[in-house]
Design a protein around this motif. Structure first.
Motif, PDB file in Angstrom:
ATOM      1  N   MET A   1       0.843  -1.176   0.000  1.00 29.59           N
ATOM      2  CA  MET A   1       0.000   0.000   0.000  1.00 29.59           C
ATOM      3  C   MET A   1       0.882   1.229   0.000  1.00 29.59           C
ATOM      4  SD  MET A   1      -2.946   1.117   2.685  1.00 29.59           S
ATOM      5  CE  MET A   1      -2.128   2.062   3.945  1.00 29.59           C
ATOM      6  N   ASN A   2       0.636   2.126  -0.877  1.00 35.04           N
ATOM      7  CA  ASN A   2       1.302   3.413  -0.860  1.00 35.04           C
ATOM      8  C   ASN A   2       0.569   4.295   0.132  1.00 35.04           C
ATOM      9  OD1 ASN A   2       3.045   2.669  -2.948  1.00 35.04           O
ATOM     10  ND2 ASN A   2       1.480   3.148  -4.460  1.00 35.04           N
ATOM     11  N   ALA A   3       1.287   5.177   0.782  1.00 31.60           N
ATOM     12  CA  ALA A   3       0.650   5.985   1.819  1.00 31.60           C
ATOM     13  C   ALA A   3       1.071   7.431   1.708  1.00 31.60           C
ATOM     14  CB  ALA A   3       1.001   5.443   3.195  1.00 31.60           C
ATOM     15  N   GLU A   4       0.194   8.307   2.138  1.00 28.68           N
ATOM     16  CA  GLU A   4       0.468   9.730   2.242  1.00 28.68           C
ATOM     17  C   GLU A   4       0.171  10.146   3.667  1.00 28.68           C
ATOM     18  OE1 GLU A   4      -2.247  11.362  -0.544  1.00 28.68           O
ATOM     19  OE2 GLU A   4      -1.132  10.655  -2.280  1.00 28.68           O
ATOM     20  N   LYS A   5       1.084  10.882   4.284  1.00 28.04           N
ATOM     21  CA  LYS A   5       0.901  11.296   5.672  1.00 28.04           C
ATOM     22  C   LYS A   5      -0.078  12.455   5.763  1.00 28.04           C
ATOM     23  CE  LYS A   5       3.528  12.418   9.787  1.00 28.04           C
ATOM     24  NZ  LYS A   5       4.847  12.668  10.351  1.00 28.04           N
ATOM     25  N   SER A   6      -0.973  12.379   6.734  1.00 29.85           N
ATOM     26  CA  SER A   6      -1.942  13.432   6.987  1.00 29.85           C
ATOM     27  C   SER A   6      -1.512  14.190   8.237  1.00 29.85           C
ATOM     28  CB  SER A   6      -3.330  12.822   7.208  1.00 29.85           C
ATOM     29  OG  SER A   6      -4.257  13.819   7.547  1.00 29.85           O
ATOM     30  N   THR A   7      -1.611  15.511   8.216  1.00 26.14           N
ATOM     31  CA  THR A   7      -1.211  16.307   9.368  1.00 26.14           C
ATOM     32  C   THR A   7      -2.435  16.848  10.082  1.00 26.14           C
ATOM     33  OG1 THR A   7      -1.037  18.256   7.974  1.00 26.14           O
ATOM     34  CG2 THR A   7       0.977  16.966   8.305  1.00 26.14           C
TER      35      THR A   7
ATOM     36  N   PHE B   1      -4.904  -8.985   9.849  1.00 26.76           N
ATOM     37  CA  PHE B   1      -5.853  -8.480   8.857  1.00 26.76           C
ATOM     38  C   PHE B   1      -5.145  -8.065   7.576  1.00 26.76           C
ATOM     39  CE2 PHE B   1      -7.711  -4.648   6.941  1.00 26.76           C
ATOM     40  CZ  PHE B   1      -8.872  -5.191   6.437  1.00 26.76           C
ATOM     41  N   VAL B   2      -4.056  -7.297   7.697  1.00 27.37           N
ATOM     42  CA  VAL B   2      -3.326  -6.842   6.513  1.00 27.37           C
ATOM     43  C   VAL B   2      -2.758  -8.023   5.742  1.00 27.37           C
ATOM     44  CG1 VAL B   2      -1.313  -5.518   5.739  1.00 27.37           C
ATOM     45  CG2 VAL B   2      -2.857  -4.557   7.453  1.00 27.37           C
ATOM     46  N   GLY B   3      -2.240  -9.018   6.465  1.00 29.28           N
ATOM     47  CA  GLY B   3      -1.723 -10.211   5.801  1.00 29.28           C
ATOM     48  C   GLY B   3      -2.813 -10.959   5.031  1.00 29.28           C
ATOM     49  N   PHE B   4      -3.998 -11.051   5.614  1.00 30.67           N
ATOM     50  CA  PHE B   4      -5.124 -11.691   4.953  1.00 30.67           C
ATOM     51  C   PHE B   4      -5.576 -10.891   3.733  1.00 30.67           C
ATOM     52  CE2 PHE B   4      -9.735 -12.157   4.436  1.00 30.67           C
ATOM     53  CZ  PHE B   4      -9.802 -13.521   4.166  1.00 30.67           C
ATOM     54  N   ALA B   5      -5.660  -9.554   3.890  1.00 33.08           N
ATOM     55  CA  ALA B   5      -6.134  -8.700   2.795  1.00 33.08           C
ATOM     56  C   ALA B   5      -5.158  -8.674   1.627  1.00 33.08           C
ATOM     57  CB  ALA B   5      -6.373  -7.291   3.312  1.00 33.08           C
ATOM     58  N   ALA B   6      -3.885  -8.890   1.890  1.00 29.08           N
ATOM     59  CA  ALA B   6      -2.866  -8.840   0.838  1.00 29.08           C
ATOM     60  C   ALA B   6      -2.851 -10.094  -0.034  1.00 29.08           C
ATOM     61  CB  ALA B   6      -1.483  -8.647   1.459  1.00 29.08           C
ATOM     62  N   GLN B   7      -3.552 -11.129   0.382  1.00 28.05           N
ATOM     63  CA  GLN B   7      -3.561 -12.381  -0.378  1.00 28.05           C
ATOM     64  C   GLN B   7      -4.366 -12.276  -1.635  1.00 28.05           C
ATOM     65  OE1 GLN B   7      -4.819 -15.572   2.156  1.00 28.05           O
ATOM     66  NE2 GLN B   7      -3.135 -15.255   3.562  1.00 28.05           N
TER      67      GLN B   7
END
Length: 65
Positions: free
Chosen positions: A1-7, A59-65
């Protein structure tokens, strides 16, 4: 997942770079040592979820499958 930081918060919130400004559904995530917080990126004033870090990893591991 690419991410952008929110301030604008004491927590470091990250939103997927796939989220657009045109009203698409997206979440923001703030990772802590024991808890991962999840909120709606379109309604940051609304209370989000707090998830155990181990459960989030699973959860992330499951979603990445």
């Amino acid at each position: 997942m690419n991410a952008e930081k929110s301030t604008g918060s004491a927590l470091a919130w990250f939103k997927s770079s796939y989220s657009t400004g045109s009203g698409g559904e997206c979440i923001e995530v703030a990772v802590g040592p024991r808890v991962v917080r999840v909120r709606d990126s379109k309604d940051v004033a609304r209370r989000g979820l707090a998830v155990d870090a181990e459960a989030w990893t699973a959860f992330v591991g499951f979603a990445a499958q």
